[in-house]
Design an enzyme around this catalytic site. Structure first.
Site, mmCIF file in Angstrom:
data_model
loop_
_atom_site.group_PDB
_atom_site.id
_atom_site.type_symbol
_atom_site.label_atom_id
_atom_site.label_comp_id
_atom_site.label_asym_id
_atom_site.label_seq_id
_atom_site.Cartn_x
_atom_site.Cartn_y
_atom_site.Cartn_z
ATOM 1 N N HIS A 186 -7.814 -5.298 -0.133
ATOM 2 C CA HIS A 186 -6.511 -4.787 -0.036
ATOM 3 C C HIS A 186 -5.765 -5.348 1.008
ATOM 4 O O HIS A 186 -4.400 -5.420 1.120
ATOM 5 C CB HIS A 186 -6.777 -3.275 0.064
ATOM 6 N N ASP A 187 -6.290 -5.329 2.197
ATOM 7 C CA ASP A 187 -5.691 -5.709 3.472
ATOM 8 C C ASP A 187 -5.006 -7.220 3.461
ATOM 9 O O ASP A 187 -4.244 -7.566 4.264
ATOM 10 C CB ASP A 187 -6.283 -5.672 4.712
ATOM 11 N N ASP B 178 -8.604 -6.806 -4.198
ATOM 12 C CA ASP B 178 -8.107 -5.601 -3.901
ATOM 13 C C ASP B 178 -8.757 -4.464 -4.890
ATOM 14 O O ASP B 178 -8.244 -4.230 -6.193
ATOM 15 C CB ASP B 178 -6.561 -5.339 -3.891
ATOM 16 N N ARG C 55 -11.403 6.798 9.550
ATOM 17 C CA ARG C 55 -10.952 5.527 9.630
ATOM 18 C C ARG C 55 -12.010 4.198 9.237
ATOM 19 O O ARG C 55 -11.596 3.451 8.498
ATOM 20 C CB ARG C 55 -10.498 5.399 11.235
ATOM 21 N N SER D 156 0.905 -1.046 0.035
ATOM 22 C CA SER D 156 0.042 0.003 -0.009
ATOM 23 C C SER D 156 0.888 1.188 0.061
ATOM 24 O O SER D 156 1.758 1.349 -1.043
ATOM 25 C CB SER D 156 -0.814 -0.266 1.264
#
Lengths: 220, 396
Positions: free
Chosen positions: B365-366, B332, B236, B166
């Protein structure tokens, strides 16, 4: 591709065994100068790249369409990218490699002619190995049974094979002439993985060669 | 333990910002300013970092890990504020893919972070108060420049590897571009050479949430004794959704209710996914500084490697000898595979030595932070191959 019992024959030829027993890989490897830059298009599990790196000290790269193949290769430390020969060769600049290799992949490409042209743009030489659809067994199957042939080498049925552009040794030779590339050397392997004698005429190769390996260069 | 009481107090963040516990700090004085892309010089400034493993005699086994937006230097050790395990403990450690028994791992808090490197929550030496918005805007290249000064300080000429995902991946690419002769191999994971319009849009929503919080006070909340917790928590929550995939959210929560069988017909957190996001938001504000969040998202937005090279990405990597291992993940949607493929195409155009793998996962994505055995095998294999080529002894 299906593994074949080529081992003893490969050993008899003075070459090292491949793990899958694919003697065409050894024939291809013999055509590569040591220390050269090689791009293996459709490199599968990286077996040829491994042979070339270990025995010829080449700077090898690969492209492979299957994710499993790529991830397997990268995890082995080979420089391989996930990509498609039909679309991704366009990204490479001219003369980036000494050899561009297409082993048992030509028949699975959408545009074999374009792929061949790219190969000889990117590389000074191209090495192409492919199954010969002119082999007598294949001819016989079509003639006698009227069905799409299935052999140990090409075991899939017509509707689920990745192979969409079969050709014979003669067809490939014609393509080379049409594209204007020079055939530097060619080898046909019979059903037992033996090299057919060089002085045999082309029609013998076309009839008895189960697979063929061509080394090509740009016509000067 | 008196320290434990500090965790939930608002003062914990600024303290960590200037005097980090459990981290090494290098201070660069007035003679060594950080020259920023904005034209400003940041001086004095400091970098907080952690190291793991041993540097070998010829200083050739150093691996720099670049953290993502909300990560920090505690890559493989307990976080001093949250007391949780390191954010990449699955990847970095003894016997792990980035093996601290073989490699000397360095991870620094980026400039403009809030875990001990100079940032908007640090004390401005000119005023004696926290910088707030007086801190200069930082780019990814500035972060990398500061890391290079740290690497110089450690006496390391060439890093064996630089790895990160990232925002960390952006730094990895910047390293390969800015200092090709100083990195033997790089692993940019789940990233891109530029931040897309959609990504900038998401970041803007986050920043607006922070700035809309009345406690933000024009960025002077530390001086005024407030804290824009709600705004930062909302930022967040929004960002967290982009880190996951729809499939992963569905598998984890579906439409399940939290602690009840029927809706309350209110705006309480009826759904499990709601309380999960609320938890993510509130735990984040305990460890993160709101202004740092603004600066870091801005740095990502500005990142565009091709633009710096006449729009031709290949020029960024011309004649590079560095080995690349690019990895993307199928689900992602923040940094989709197509963007990793652009990196690969540009590298191919320069005949760089590049490996590229796309990993099939529904974790979004994580995924680069999670337990992905295929990723571990690829990282391990790539580093093994590179270590052999670099002449680092390989322990079998």
């Amino acid at each position: 591709m299906q593994a074949r019992p080529y081992r003893e024959l490969a050993a008899a030829n003075g070459a090292r065994n491949t793990t899958s027993g694919r003697v065409d890989l050894l024939v291809v490897a013999q055509m590569v100068e040591p220390g050269s830059r090689v791009l293996d298009v459709g490199c599968g599990d990286g077996e040829l790249l491994k042979i070339l790196t270990e025995t010829k000290n080449v700077d090898g790269r690969g492209i492979e369409i299957s994710r499993e193949g790529v991830n397997f290769c990268v995890a082995k430390g080979l420089a391989v990218i996930q990509g498609d020969a039909d679309t991704d060769l366009a990204d490479y600049p001219d003369d980036a490699f000494d050899y561009v290799i297409l082993s048992q992949t030509l028949q699975a490409t959408w545009q074999p002619r374009v792929v061949l042209e790219h190969m000889l743009r990117i590389g000074e030489r191209a090495i192409v190995s492919f199954p010969n659809f002119g082999h007598w067994k294949i001819r016989l199957m079509l003639l006698l049974f009227g069905r799409m042939p299935r052999t140990a080498n090409l075991p899939e049925t017509w509707y689920n094979t990745q192979n969409i552009h079969f050709c014979t040794i003669r067809d490939f030779r014609d393509l080379c002439n049409e594209v204007g590339v020079k055939i530097e050397t060619a080898v046909a392997l019979d059903a037992w993985g033996r090299k057919l004698r060089l002085n045999f005429p082309w029609w013998v190769w076309n009839l008895f060669g189960e697979q063929a390996v061509f080394r090509l260069s740009r016509r000067r | 333990m008196a320290e434990a009481n500090l965790i939930s107090t608002p003062q914990a963040t600024p303290r960590e910002a200037d005097a980090p516990r459990d981290s090494l700090v290098v201070r660069f004085g007035a003679d060594q300013p950080l020259r920023l892309d904005s034209g400003v010089e940041l001086s004095p400034f400091q970098i907080a970092y952690k190291t793991y493993g041993q540097l070998n005699a010829d200083r050739s086994n150093a691996v720099l890990i670049c953290h993502a937006l909300t990560g920090d230097q505690h890559v493989a050790s307990v976080h001093p504020v949250t007391k949780k395990n390191g954010w990449w403990e699955t990847m970095v450690g003894p016997g792990k893919p980035i093996d601290t028994e073989r490699y000397f791992v360095i991870c620094s808090n980026v400039v403009s972070g809030c875990m001990g490197s100079s940032g908007p929550s640090s004390i401005n030496p000119k005023t004696g108060k926290p910088y707030g918005l007086d801190f200069p805007v930082i780019t990814i290249r500035d972060m990398v420049r500061a890391q290079a000064m740290l690497i110089d300080h450690l006496g390391i000429e060439m890093l064996f590897a630089v790895a990160g995902g990232s925002m960390g991946g952006m730094q990895v690419l910047q390293w390969a571009q800015s200092y090709p002769e100083r990195v033997f191999c790089v692993l940019p994971l789940a990233c891109a050479t530029r931040h897309s319009a959609q990504n900038i849009a998401f970041h803007e929503v986050g920043r607006q949430a922070v700035m809309a919080d009345p406690e933000w006070r024009g960025g002077r909340y530390l001086t005024e004794g407030t804290n824009p917790r709600r705004g930062l928590a909302v930022a967040r929550m929004g960002a967290h959704i982009t880190y996951m995939s729809d499939a992963a959210l569905h598998r984890k929560f579906g439409r399940k209710f939290q602690d009840r069988n029927n809706p309350t017909f209110s705006f309480d957190a009826d759904f499990e996914v709601e309380s999960y996001l609320r938890y993510q938001g509130s735990s984040f504000v305990e460890r993160f500084d709101a202004n740092s969040y603004l600066y870091l998202t801005r740095a990502m937005d500005y990142f565009d490697l091709a633009a710096e090279h006449g729009g031709v990405l290949a020029n960024a990597f011309r004649n590079t000898q560095t080995r690349f291992c690019v990895v993307s993940f199928t689900s992602d949607w923040l940094f989709p595979t197509s963007e990793s493929r652009e990196i690969v195409h540009a590298l191919n155009a320069t005949s760089a030595r590049v490996s590229f793998a796309e990993i099939v996962t529904d974790k979004g994505h994580d995924a680069f932070l999670l337990d992905e055995p295929e990723l571990f095998a690829i990282v391990r294999g790539f580093l093994d191959g590179a270590a052999k080529a670099r002449g680092l002894g390989i322990k079998e």
